[in-house]
Design a protein around this motif. Structure first.
Motif, PDB file in Angstrom:
ATOM      1  N   ASN A 193     -32.723 -23.657 -13.198  1.00  0.00           N
ATOM      2  CA  ASN A 193     -33.911 -22.919 -13.637  1.00  0.00           C
ATOM      3  C   ASN A 193     -33.889 -21.477 -13.144  1.00  0.00           C
ATOM      4  OD1 ASN A 193     -36.527 -22.933 -14.939  1.00  0.00           O
ATOM      5  ND2 ASN A 193     -37.408 -22.758 -12.893  1.00  0.00           N
ATOM      6  N   ASP A 194     -33.506 -21.297 -11.870  1.00  0.00           N
ATOM      7  CA  ASP A 194     -33.464 -19.961 -11.247  1.00  0.00           C
ATOM      8  C   ASP A 194     -32.042 -19.600 -10.884  1.00  0.00           C
ATOM      9  OD1 ASP A 194     -34.039 -17.586 -10.048  1.00  0.00           O
ATOM     10  OD2 ASP A 194     -35.021 -18.452  -8.300  1.00  0.00           O
ATOM     11  N   MET A 271     -37.460 -19.763 -16.452  1.00  0.00           N
ATOM     12  CA  MET A 271     -38.084 -19.840 -17.767  1.00  0.00           C
ATOM     13  C   MET A 271     -38.643 -21.211 -18.150  1.00  0.00           C
ATOM     14  SD  MET A 271     -37.197 -16.731 -18.100  1.00  0.00           S
ATOM     15  CE  MET A 271     -38.213 -16.485 -19.523  1.00  0.00           C
ATOM     16  N   MET A 272     -38.493 -22.241 -17.312  1.00  0.00           N
ATOM     17  CA  MET A 272     -38.678 -23.603 -17.841  1.00  0.00           C
ATOM     18  C   MET A 272     -39.834 -24.422 -17.281  1.00  0.00           C
ATOM     19  SD  MET A 272     -34.786 -24.813 -18.576  1.00  0.00           S
ATOM     20  CE  MET A 272     -34.240 -25.244 -16.922  1.00  0.00           C
ATOM     21  N   THR A 367     -39.068 -26.809  -7.490  1.00  0.00           N
ATOM     22  CA  THR A 367     -37.604 -26.723  -7.631  1.00  0.00           C
ATOM     23  C   THR A 367     -37.066 -25.379  -7.138  1.00  0.00           C
ATOM     24  OG1 THR A 367     -37.436 -25.696  -9.856  1.00  0.00           O
ATOM     25  CG2 THR A 367     -37.864 -28.072  -9.772  1.00  0.00           C
ATOM     26  N   TRP A 368     -37.976 -24.433  -6.873  1.00  0.00           N
ATOM     27  CA  TRP A 368     -37.579 -23.037  -6.612  1.00  0.00           C
ATOM     28  C   TRP A 368     -36.749 -22.908  -5.337  1.00  0.00           C
ATOM     29  CZ3 TRP A 368     -41.077 -18.767  -4.275  1.00  0.00           C
ATOM     30  CH2 TRP A 368     -40.495 -17.507  -4.476  1.00  0.00           C
ATOM     31  N   ILE A 372     -33.153 -29.565  -5.686  1.00  0.00           N
ATOM     32  CA  ILE A 372     -33.498 -30.234  -6.960  1.00  0.00           C
ATOM     33  C   ILE A 372     -33.475 -29.284  -8.153  1.00  0.00           C
ATOM     34  CG2 ILE A 372     -34.825 -32.150  -5.969  1.00  0.00           C
ATOM     35  CD1 ILE A 372     -37.386 -30.528  -6.756  1.00  0.00           C
ATOM     36  N   ASP A 373     -33.098 -28.010  -7.933  1.00  0.00           N
ATOM     37  CA  ASP A 373     -32.943 -27.114  -9.092  1.00  0.00           C
ATOM     38  C   ASP A 373     -31.585 -27.403  -9.745  1.00  0.00           C
ATOM     39  OD1 ASP A 373     -33.008 -25.247 -11.066  1.00  0.00           O
ATOM     40  OD2 ASP A 373     -33.224 -23.490  -9.763  1.00  0.00           O
ATOM     41  N   VAL A 374     -31.512 -28.601 -10.342  1.00  0.00           N
ATOM     42  CA  VAL A 374     -30.296 -29.065 -11.036  1.00  0.00           C
ATOM     43  C   VAL A 374     -30.673 -29.436 -12.468  1.00  0.00           C
ATOM     44  CG1 VAL A 374     -29.111 -29.875  -8.950  1.00  0.00           C
ATOM     45  CG2 VAL A 374     -30.651 -31.428 -10.168  1.00  0.00           C
ATOM     46  N   PHE A 375     -29.686 -29.419 -13.339  1.00  0.00           N
ATOM     47  CA  PHE A 375     -29.906 -29.637 -14.778  1.00  0.00           C
ATOM     48  C   PHE A 375     -30.738 -30.882 -15.052  1.00  0.00           C
ATOM     49  CE2 PHE A 375     -28.699 -31.017 -19.039  1.00  0.00           C
ATOM     50  CZ  PHE A 375     -28.777 -29.838 -19.763  1.00  0.00           C
TER      51      PHE A 375
END
Ligand SMILES: [Zn+2]
Length: 406
Positions: A193-194, A271-272, A367-368, A372-375
């Motif tokens: 996401n970032d 963006m998500m 998630t930032w 856990i900022d994974v696909f």
């Protein structure tokens, strides 16, 4: 003179804003055709491609490989003049070990709304429940062993690169809009996401605008900044190296402009995810909120604030006309992203999932900068918010450059 010149370009945008009708676009509208060339599966596939390089932390081999991969993609789209900026990056002493700008905000955890005024970044005000934010630096919080191994190499000071390509305008190749997103990340995840989401958006726009049947009057530059997470150093290096080259024809008489005059900058960062305020017990909604929106921000203290505000509302109108699912909202507190360094040179705005100050800064995205900022964390409802931001910027820039089909 320069100021008058740029104001005119923006006023032209404002004039067409007034001309906009809320009615649906005409069936033969070329901009609608261009928007239809964006596709959820393609957008997801580009994000997925970026996640192969882990968190893409600046100053590592995985970051450099991601720059090379992005460059190869831009070339495969037929985007002209794929080029690299090279600069040196040295960690500031006492900077807290690469925590970056995300590590600076630490709201109380959790804080229930109490009536006192709590200010956030960019001139914003926190409302309601806030959660602690920061950058994960603990490898053991990444349960996926392969991903943990991929993210192990630490950042070292030294040479950095970032890549951009350009759609050359047919009648005004000497002027351009800059469409940007940062490709670096951190936190021991996949930076999906970032800022895989913003990077993929910029790449998807490069793909569509580079199609052989697409013509624009003005030029568009697609820039994938590096070192955003250390303090927008990649965007600053670009400005330092290239601001003075603006509008120069090289060689003279060639109608080639290596650095077209900058008209405006449109940045994309996270963006998500728009799942709303955390709950009182500290948990989050697992689903995108149905009222999710794209947040378009300008900075009210910028030198070009009035022009940036007009530009932000122009993009909001583009969203209303062309985006398929989610609306857009405008706010005055743009901050902490690569449009910041540009905002006193030219009108600059950012598009995001949330407002950077009162939402992201308040810890509304769990998630930032986290493992856990994974696909696989994101659902199609999340990816679709990013796609709608892509539709917004594509249709806005297409109108500003008079995009059409041969
Ligand atoms: Zn970011």
């Amino acid at each position: 003179m320069k100021r008058i010149f740029m104001s005119l370009a923006i006023l032209a945008a404002a004039a067409s804003l007034e001309a906009q009708q809320p009615a649906a676009p005409a069936a033969d509208d070329p901009i609608r055709t261009l928007v239809s060339r964006l596709d959820l599966e393609k957008y997801k596939a580009t994000i997925k491609g970026l996640t192969a390089f882990g968190d893409r932390r600046q100053g590592t081999t995985r970051n450099q490989k991601a720059v090379e991969w992005i460059e190869a993609q831009l070339k495969s789209y037929g985007c002209a003049n794929v080029e690299r900026i090279t600069y040196e990056y040295k960690t500031r002493q006492g900077g807290g070990g690469g925590g970056g700008q995300g590590g600076g905000q630490k709201p109380p955890d959790p804080t229930i709304a109490s009536g006192e005024v709590r200010s956030g970044p960019g001139g914003s005000r926190y409302r309601g429940i806030t959660r602690r934010t920061g950058v994960n630096n603990d490898p053991m919080r990444q349960p996926d062993e392969k991903l943990r191994a991929l993210n192990t190499e630490p950042a070292t000071d030294g040479q950095r690169q970032e890549v951009y390509c350009t759609k050359v305008g047919s009648t005004r190749p000497d002027e351009m809009y800059i469409v940007g997103g940062h490709m670096d990340g951190h936190g021991w995840g996949e930076a999906a996401n970032d800022n895989g989401s913003g990077t993929a958006l910029v790449m998807e726009l490069a793909r569509v605008f580079s199609m052989p049947d697409v013509v624009t009057d003005r030029s568009i530059r697609f820039a994938l900044w590096n070192n955003e997470e250390t303090g927008t150093n990649g965007a600053r290096a670009y400005i330092e190296q290239r601001a003075g080259l603006q509008g120069k024809e090289d060689p003279p008489g060639s109608r080639r402009y290596p650095e077209p005059r900058w008209i405006a900058m449109i940045q994309h960062d996270m963006m998500m995810w728009d799942h709303g305020m955390p709950r009182a017990d500290g948990t989050y909604s697992p689903e995108q909120r149905p009222e999710a929106d794209v947040n378009i921000e300008f900075q009210s203290t910028a030198r070009w604030a009035d022009e940036a505000m007009k530009l932000a509302f122009f993009f909001r109108a583009a969203n209303e006309k062309y985006a398929t699912d989610y609306p857009a909202a405008v706010g005055p507190h743009m901050t902490n992203t690569d449009s910041g360094p540009f905002m006193d040179f030219i009108p600059a705005i950012s598009l995001r999932e949330n407002e950077r100050g009162m939402h992201t800064g308040a810890g509304w995205n769990p998630t930032w900068h986290q493992p856990i900022d994974v696909f696989k964390t994101f659902s199609d409802k999340d990816f679709r918010l990013g796609l709608n931001a892509a539709q917004t910027t594509l249709s806005g820039v297409a109108q500003l450059t008079n995009a059409r089909l041969k």
